[in-house]
Design a protein around this motif. Structure first.
Motif, mmCIF file in Angstrom:
data_model
loop_
_atom_site.group_PDB
_atom_site.id
_atom_site.type_symbol
_atom_site.label_atom_id
_atom_site.label_comp_id
_atom_site.label_asym_id
_atom_site.label_seq_id
_atom_site.Cartn_x
_atom_site.Cartn_y
_atom_site.Cartn_z
ATOM 1 N N LEU A 130 -38.741 2.616 -46.577
ATOM 2 C CA LEU A 130 -39.855 2.742 -47.518
ATOM 3 C C LEU A 130 -40.138 1.401 -48.185
ATOM 4 N N LEU A 131 -39.071 0.663 -48.503
ATOM 5 C CA LEU A 131 -39.243 -0.671 -49.075
ATOM 6 C C LEU A 131 -39.917 -1.603 -48.065
ATOM 7 N N VAL A 132 -39.544 -1.475 -46.790
ATOM 8 C CA VAL A 132 -40.195 -2.269 -45.752
ATOM 9 C C VAL A 132 -41.684 -1.939 -45.682
ATOM 10 N N ALA A 133 -42.012 -0.645 -45.765
ATOM 11 C CA ALA A 133 -43.418 -0.243 -45.717
ATOM 12 C C ALA A 133 -44.195 -0.842 -46.889
ATOM 13 N N CYS A 134 -43.593 -0.834 -48.080
ATOM 14 C CA CYS A 134 -44.257 -1.420 -49.246
ATOM 15 C C CYS A 134 -44.447 -2.931 -49.066
ATOM 16 N N ALA A 135 -43.404 -3.609 -48.584
ATOM 17 C CA ALA A 135 -43.496 -5.056 -48.375
ATOM 18 C C ALA A 135 -44.527 -5.391 -47.312
ATOM 19 N N THR A 136 -44.570 -4.595 -46.244
ATOM 20 C CA THR A 136 -45.546 -4.838 -45.184
ATOM 21 C C THR A 136 -46.967 -4.594 -45.681
ATOM 22 N N THR A 137 -47.126 -3.597 -46.538
ATOM 23 C CA THR A 137 -48.442 -3.346 -47.135
ATOM 24 C C THR A 137 -48.894 -4.549 -47.958
ATOM 25 N N VAL A 138 -47.963 -5.154 -48.692
ATOM 26 C CA VAL A 138 -48.287 -6.370 -49.454
ATOM 27 C C VAL A 138 -48.721 -7.487 -48.505
ATOM 28 N N VAL A 139 -48.021 -7.614 -47.375
ATOM 29 C CA VAL A 139 -48.380 -8.645 -46.398
ATOM 30 C C VAL A 139 -49.792 -8.393 -45.860
ATOM 31 N N VAL A 140 -50.107 -7.138 -45.559
ATOM 32 C CA VAL A 140 -51.452 -6.807 -45.077
ATOM 33 C C VAL A 140 -52.496 -7.167 -46.125
ATOM 34 N N GLY A 141 -52.222 -6.826 -47.392
ATOM 35 C CA GLY A 141 -53.157 -7.166 -48.458
ATOM 36 C C GLY A 141 -53.357 -8.670 -48.587
ATOM 37 N N CYS A 142 -52.264 -9.417 -48.506
ATOM 38 C CA CYS A 142 -52.368 -10.879 -48.573
ATOM 39 C C CYS A 142 -53.167 -11.427 -47.391
ATOM 40 N N ALA A 143 -52.955 -10.848 -46.207
ATOM 41 C CA ALA A 143 -53.691 -11.311 -45.025
ATOM 42 C C ALA A 143 -55.181 -11.049 -45.166
ATOM 43 N N VAL A 144 -55.532 -9.902 -45.744
ATOM 44 C CA VAL A 144 -56.950 -9.589 -45.962
ATOM 45 C C VAL A 144 -57.575 -10.616 -46.898
ATOM 46 N N VAL A 145 -56.889 -10.915 -47.995
ATOM 47 C CA VAL A 145 -57.411 -11.887 -48.952
ATOM 48 C C VAL A 145 -57.498 -13.270 -48.319
ATOM 49 N N ARG A 146 -56.494 -13.636 -47.513
ATOM 50 C CA ARG A 146 -56.495 -14.954 -46.870
ATOM 51 C C ARG A 146 -57.688 -15.124 -45.932
ATOM 52 N N VAL A 147 -58.096 -14.036 -45.257
ATOM 53 C CA VAL A 147 -59.243 -14.117 -44.354
ATOM 54 C C VAL A 147 -60.533 -14.335 -45.137
ATOM 55 N N ARG A 148 -60.646 -13.670 -46.291
ATOM 56 C CA ARG A 148 -61.899 -13.743 -47.053
ATOM 57 C C ARG A 148 -61.928 -14.912 -48.027
#
Length: 328
Positions: A130-148
């Motif tokens: 579950l902690l991995v899922a939360c951390a990966t979600t943060v990575v996805v959010g950061c990647a979205v912001v990095r693209v925009r």
């Protein structure tokens, strides 16, 4: 990101995982069930996607700041990181479902929602995932912001978040269950996984995204070469350390010659030997690659490509080791 080399490396990791699971099963006399295979496959997908994200984030850090030649590479890196992070999150969610099914010894389709919630929130392995899922979600959010809007999230933040998510399954899983020298086991396996991810992911992304640009390659590769040397040393040192710490307790009072012989007769021991051999060849190829750094381009890239392929094999063997009760 081109499908050719990336698909080949992913296939090498998957093939090594399958071969490793069969090797361990033959040695231990226990055939894995469908759920166990699902856990291993999802773990391999997690590892491959996580290594890709780490490599892409590391490449953004290594690219010369302000260099106009890096602009097209940065654009492709951002999109590739977003796609890899999304695949990573999907693989983690599948791993959670398969992990719950394995914990309750039932098929995936028979796992009830309350059992899934219990495994993910009350049991150590589930809490780690579950902690991995939360951390990966943060990575996805950061990647979205990095693209925009790349300026809002520095590349080093994405790299740190990705490394945290990569090491979490290891430090919350088997290493965290080691009571003797627990701190040594947890820290050692964390460093081991982080160094391997940076080493594998960094070289792979350089070959795919930077290699076609000779001038940029000359600027990036020496910086990565120095980092790779540190990673190789860290992987080798922590691999030996964690292997010694996690030897079965029954072998603690046996002469070392007999202990080694008994350990190598197990599936875990044989997988560990195969992984060690792969890492040894990888280190030799890395030494050759650095020697050819000042030489012509194609031999350099050829040897580096072989190195990444063997790295993918080592990642697959590591995923297979997670199913034997001793992950390294």
């Amino acid at each position: 990101m081109p499908v050719g080399p990336v698909g080949g490396w992913a296939g090498a990791a998957a093939g090594a995982t399958a071969a490793g699971v069969l090797l361990a099963a033959a040695a231990d006399g226990l055939l894995p069930g469908a759920t166990a295979i699902g856990v291993t496959v999802s773990r391999t997908a997690m590892d491959v996607a996580g290594v890709a994200v780490v490599g892409l984030a590391l490449l953004e850090v290594l690219l010369p700041p302000g260099d106009r030649r890096a602009a097209p590479v940065l654009a492709r890196t951002g999109r590739a990181a977003l796609a890899a992070a999304g695949a990573w999150l999907v693989a983690v969610l599948f791993a959670i479902v398969f992990g719950a099914a394995a914990a309750f010894a039932r098929p995936v389709t028979a796992v009830a929602p309350d059992e899934l919630a219990t495994w993910a929130t009350r049991l150590g392995a589930g809490q780690g995932m579950l902690l991995v899922a939360c951390a990966t979600t943060v990575v996805v959010g950061c990647a979205v912001v990095r693209v925009r809007r790349p300026a809002l999230v520095p590349a080093r933040v994405v790299l740190a978040a990705a490394l945290f998510a990569v090491i979490t399954p290891a430090v919350t899983g088997h290493a965290g269950a080691a009571h003797t020298y627990q701190l040594v086991a947890v820290v050692g396996v964390g460093i081991h996984v982080a160094a391997a991810a940076a080493w594998v992911g960094g070289l792979g992304t350089i070959l795919v995204l930077v290699a076609p640009r000779r001038g940029l390659l000359v600027a990036v590769l020496p910086r990565f070469s120095r980092l790779a040397a540190v990673c190789i040393a860290a992987v080798a040192t922590t691999g030996v350390l964690t292997a010694a710490v996690r030897l079965p307790p029954a072998l603690a009072h046996v002469r070392w010659e007999a202990a080694v012989q008994l350990y190598l007769a197990t599936g875990t021991g044989q997988l560990l030997v195969a992984k060690t051999a792969a890492l040894g060849v990888i280190g030799w190829l890395g030494w050759l690659t650095r020697r050819r750094l000042a030489a012509s381009r194609m031999p350099l890239l050829l040897w580096a490509g072989h190195e990444v392929t063997l790295m993918a094999v080592a990642v697959g063997l590591a995923a297979a080791l997670t199913q034997t009760g001793s992950a390294h």
